[in-house]
Every structure is written in C-alpha cells, then in structure tokens.
Design a protein around this motif. Structure first.
Motif, PDB file in Angstrom:
ATOM      1  N   GLU A   3       0.823  -1.204   0.000  1.00  0.00           N
ATOM      2  CA  GLU A   3       0.000   0.000   0.000  1.00  0.00           C
ATOM      3  C   GLU A   3       0.858   1.255   0.000  1.00  0.00           C
ATOM      4  O   GLU A   3       0.529   2.243  -0.666  1.00  0.00           O
ATOM      5  CB  GLU A   3      -0.955  -0.007   1.193  1.00  0.00           C
ATOM      6  CG  GLU A   3      -2.060  -1.044   1.036  1.00  0.00           C
ATOM      7  CD  GLU A   3      -3.117  -0.938   2.111  1.00  0.00           C
ATOM      8  OE1 GLU A   3      -3.302   0.159   2.665  1.00  0.00           O
ATOM      9  OE2 GLU A   3      -3.779  -1.951   2.371  1.00  0.00           O
ATOM     10  N   GLN A  14       3.841   1.487  -1.325  1.00  0.00           N
ATOM     11  CA  GLN A  14       4.403   1.573  -2.674  1.00  0.00           C
ATOM     12  C   GLN A  14       3.375   2.167  -3.636  1.00  0.00           C
ATOM     13  O   GLN A  14       3.693   3.029  -4.460  1.00  0.00           O
ATOM     14  CB  GLN A  14       4.857   0.194  -3.160  1.00  0.00           C
ATOM     15  CG  GLN A  14       5.451   0.189  -4.548  1.00  0.00           C
ATOM     16  CD  GLN A  14       6.737   0.989  -4.656  1.00  0.00           C
ATOM     17  OE1 GLN A  14       7.478   1.124  -3.686  1.00  0.00           O
ATOM     18  NE2 GLN A  14       7.002   1.523  -5.819  1.00  0.00           N
ATOM     19  N   SER A  15       2.130   1.734  -3.517  1.00  0.00           N
ATOM     20  CA  SER A  15       1.071   2.266  -4.370  1.00  0.00           C
ATOM     21  C   SER A  15       0.873   3.762  -4.119  1.00  0.00           C
ATOM     22  O   SER A  15       0.728   4.547  -5.073  1.00  0.00           O
ATOM     23  CB  SER A  15      -0.230   1.515  -4.099  1.00  0.00           C
ATOM     24  OG  SER A  15      -1.288   2.086  -4.813  1.00  0.00           O
ATOM     25  N   LEU A  16       0.886   4.168  -2.856  1.00  0.00           N
ATOM     26  CA  LEU A  16       0.749   5.586  -2.518  1.00  0.00           C
ATOM     27  C   LEU A  16       1.913   6.390  -3.089  1.00  0.00           C
ATOM     28  O   LEU A  16       1.719   7.478  -3.641  1.00  0.00           O
ATOM     29  CB  LEU A  16       0.675   5.762  -1.001  1.00  0.00           C
ATOM     30  CG  LEU A  16       0.573   7.199  -0.496  1.00  0.00           C
ATOM     31  CD1 LEU A  16      -0.707   7.853  -0.986  1.00  0.00           C
ATOM     32  CD2 LEU A  16       0.661   7.230   1.023  1.00  0.00           C
ATOM     33  N   ARG A  17       3.116   5.845  -2.985  1.00  0.00           N
ATOM     34  CA  ARG A  17       4.296   6.533  -3.515  1.00  0.00           C
ATOM     35  C   ARG A  17       4.185   6.731  -5.029  1.00  0.00           C
ATOM     36  O   ARG A  17       4.483   7.800  -5.556  1.00  0.00           O
ATOM     37  CB  ARG A  17       5.551   5.733  -3.178  1.00  0.00           C
ATOM     38  CG  ARG A  17       6.805   6.374  -3.678  1.00  0.00           C
ATOM     39  CD  ARG A  17       8.006   5.555  -3.310  1.00  0.00           C
ATOM     40  NE  ARG A  17       9.198   6.211  -3.802  1.00  0.00           N
ATOM     41  CZ  ARG A  17      10.391   5.713  -3.723  1.00  0.00           C
ATOM     42  NH1 ARG A  17      10.591   4.569  -3.163  1.00  0.00           N
ATOM     43  NH2 ARG A  17      11.418   6.367  -4.208  1.00  0.00           N
ATOM     44  N   GLU A  18       3.740   5.702  -5.749  1.00  0.00           N
ATOM     45  CA  GLU A  18       3.578   5.806  -7.201  1.00  0.00           C
ATOM     46  C   GLU A  18       2.537   6.866  -7.560  1.00  0.00           C
ATOM     47  O   GLU A  18       2.720   7.637  -8.500  1.00  0.00           O
ATOM     48  CB  GLU A  18       3.200   4.449  -7.782  1.00  0.00           C
ATOM     49  CG  GLU A  18       4.339   3.446  -7.737  1.00  0.00           C
ATOM     50  CD  GLU A  18       3.899   2.038  -8.076  1.00  0.00           C
ATOM     51  OE1 GLU A  18       2.697   1.822  -8.384  1.00  0.00           O
ATOM     52  OE2 GLU A  18       4.765   1.143  -8.023  1.00  0.00           O
ATOM     53  N   GLN A  19       1.454   6.917  -6.805  1.00  0.00           N
ATOM     54  CA  GLN A  19       0.418   7.917  -7.060  1.00  0.00           C
ATOM     55  C   GLN A  19       0.951   9.335  -6.810  1.00  0.00           C
ATOM     56  O   GLN A  19       0.671  10.253  -7.585  1.00  0.00           O
ATOM     57  CB  GLN A  19      -0.803   7.662  -6.183  1.00  0.00           C
ATOM     58  CG  GLN A  19      -1.564   6.415  -6.566  1.00  0.00           C
ATOM     59  CD  GLN A  19      -2.684   6.105  -5.579  1.00  0.00           C
ATOM     60  OE1 GLN A  19      -3.103   6.967  -4.817  1.00  0.00           O
ATOM     61  NE2 GLN A  19      -3.162   4.874  -5.605  1.00  0.00           N
ATOM     62  N   MET A  20       1.724   9.505  -5.739  1.00  0.00           N
ATOM     63  CA  MET A  20       2.305  10.815  -5.437  1.00  0.00           C
ATOM     64  C   MET A  20       3.306  11.232  -6.522  1.00  0.00           C
ATOM     65  O   MET A  20       3.349  12.395  -6.934  1.00  0.00           O
ATOM     66  CB  MET A  20       2.992  10.809  -4.072  1.00  0.00           C
ATOM     67  CG  MET A  20       2.039  10.635  -2.905  1.00  0.00           C
ATOM     68  SD  MET A  20       0.905  12.002  -2.709  1.00  0.00           S
ATOM     69  CE  MET A  20       2.005  13.283  -2.181  1.00  0.00           C
ATOM     70  N   ASN A  21       4.123  10.297  -7.009  1.00  0.00           N
ATOM     71  CA  ASN A  21       5.076  10.607  -8.078  1.00  0.00           C
ATOM     72  C   ASN A  21       4.355  11.057  -9.340  1.00  0.00           C
ATOM     73  O   ASN A  21       4.781  11.999 -10.009  1.00  0.00           O
ATOM     74  CB  ASN A  21       5.969   9.406  -8.375  1.00  0.00           C
ATOM     75  CG  ASN A  21       7.031   9.201  -7.324  1.00  0.00           C
ATOM     76  OD1 ASN A  21       7.353  10.109  -6.553  1.00  0.00           O
ATOM     77  ND2 ASN A  21       7.571   8.004  -7.270  1.00  0.00           N
ATOM     78  N   ARG A  22       3.260  10.377  -9.678  1.00  0.00           N
ATOM     79  CA  ARG A  22       2.485  10.788 -10.852  1.00  0.00           C
ATOM     80  C   ARG A  22       1.923  12.192 -10.667  1.00  0.00           C
ATOM     81  O   ARG A  22       1.898  12.993 -11.585  1.00  0.00           O
ATOM     82  CB  ARG A  22       1.367   9.787 -11.136  1.00  0.00           C
ATOM     83  CG  ARG A  22       1.845   8.529 -11.829  1.00  0.00           C
ATOM     84  CD  ARG A  22       0.684   7.735 -12.413  1.00  0.00           C
ATOM     85  NE  ARG A  22      -0.280   7.320 -11.420  1.00  0.00           N
ATOM     86  CZ  ARG A  22      -0.220   6.196 -10.715  1.00  0.00           C
ATOM     87  NH1 ARG A  22       0.789   5.365 -10.900  1.00  0.00           N
ATOM     88  NH2 ARG A  22      -1.149   5.884  -9.838  1.00  0.00           N
ATOM     89  N   MET A  23       1.462  12.501  -9.441  1.00  0.00           N
ATOM     90  CA  MET A  23       0.919  13.825  -9.186  1.00  0.00           C
ATOM     91  C   MET A  23       2.008  14.888  -9.336  1.00  0.00           C
ATOM     92  O   MET A  23       1.792  15.912  -9.983  1.00  0.00           O
ATOM     93  CB  MET A  23       0.334  13.910  -7.774  1.00  0.00           C
ATOM     94  CG  MET A  23      -0.255  15.278  -7.472  1.00  0.00           C
ATOM     95  SD  MET A  23      -0.739  15.492  -5.763  1.00  0.00           S
ATOM     96  CE  MET A  23       0.851  15.633  -4.976  1.00  0.00           C
TER      97      MET A  23
END
Length: 141
Positions: A11, A13-22
C-alpha cells in the motif's frame, strides 16, 4: 468474501507511485511528457516519432543520440503576445522543452536520419546488431 493478507508495504508503494504521478503532472514543463513520443521498430531501425506542434522551424529542434538514448530539446513560441489578465483558459504549452528517453536496444547514432513535417518529428536510427538483447540459456548445476 475472500480473505487476503494485508500488505502495508504494498500500500505504501502504491501511494508513492500515485504521489510521483501527481508531482510529475504539476512540474512545470513536464505536462504529460513534452513532447509526446512513440518508439517503434521497423525492420532494422528504431523509429522515434514525436509530436512537437508550434515549433516554427526544424532549426529550432535539437536532437542528440547516444547508443542507448535520445534527447529532444527545443522552444515553442507563442504566435502573439497576450497579457496574463486577458486569459480565461490556457492549456497550450509554450516555452522550452527537453526530454531524454532510453531506447529499447543499442543503436548506431552516426547513421540516424530525421525529418520534421506538420509538427511531427521522426528519427530513424539503425539497430546495432551487437547491441540486440540476446537471451542466454543458463545450465543449472
């Protein structure tokens, strides 16, 4: 209802990927990757196609190739000057851009050819035969 083991690191890792996309979306000059690029293989060539609308001349684009990457740089100018307070909506990109993309295999940069027509840049570069990704079967002892 299925039972799954909770994975807190998954979870995170998923949050980190979403933040990077933002952050990539909000970074100036990074708007979805400018220019937008397709990389394909046609026969023995790697073909890089980039949408670069608004560039007045092919002389305003700089293409740099290495054996394993391509860099596109340039400047998109406004057709006319408009004051900021006169805008209701502005989605078009203006200004300098630079994008470096890794190529899927090693190429011969000295033999590349490029064309620019109707806002689309196409770069064709032959594949270096020694640089093709080869699979090697490993015997397990």
């Amino acid at each position: 209802m299925s039972v799954r083991r909770w994975d807190p690191f998954g979870e995170l890792q998923s949050l980190r990927e979403q933040m990077n996309r933002m952050w990539d979306f909000l970074r100036p000059g990074r708007d979805i990757g400018i220019p937008r690029i397709d990389i394909t293989q046609e026969g023995n060539d790697v073909v890089v196609t980039a949408e670069i609308p608004g560039v007045a001349s092919k002389d305003d684009i700089d293409v740099t190739l290495t054996a394993d990457s391509i860099t596109l740089r340039g400047d998109v100018q406004r057709e006319k000057e408009v004051k900021d307070e006169d805008y209701y909506l502005s989605e078009r990109y203006f200004g300098s851009f630079s994008r470096t993309v890794p190529l899927p295999m090693e190429v011969k940069p000295g033999q590349a050819k490029a064309t620019y027509k109707n806002g689309v840049l196409e770069v064709r570069v032959p594949i270096n035969d020694e640089g093709r990704k080869k699979e090697h079967q490993i015997k397990i002892e």
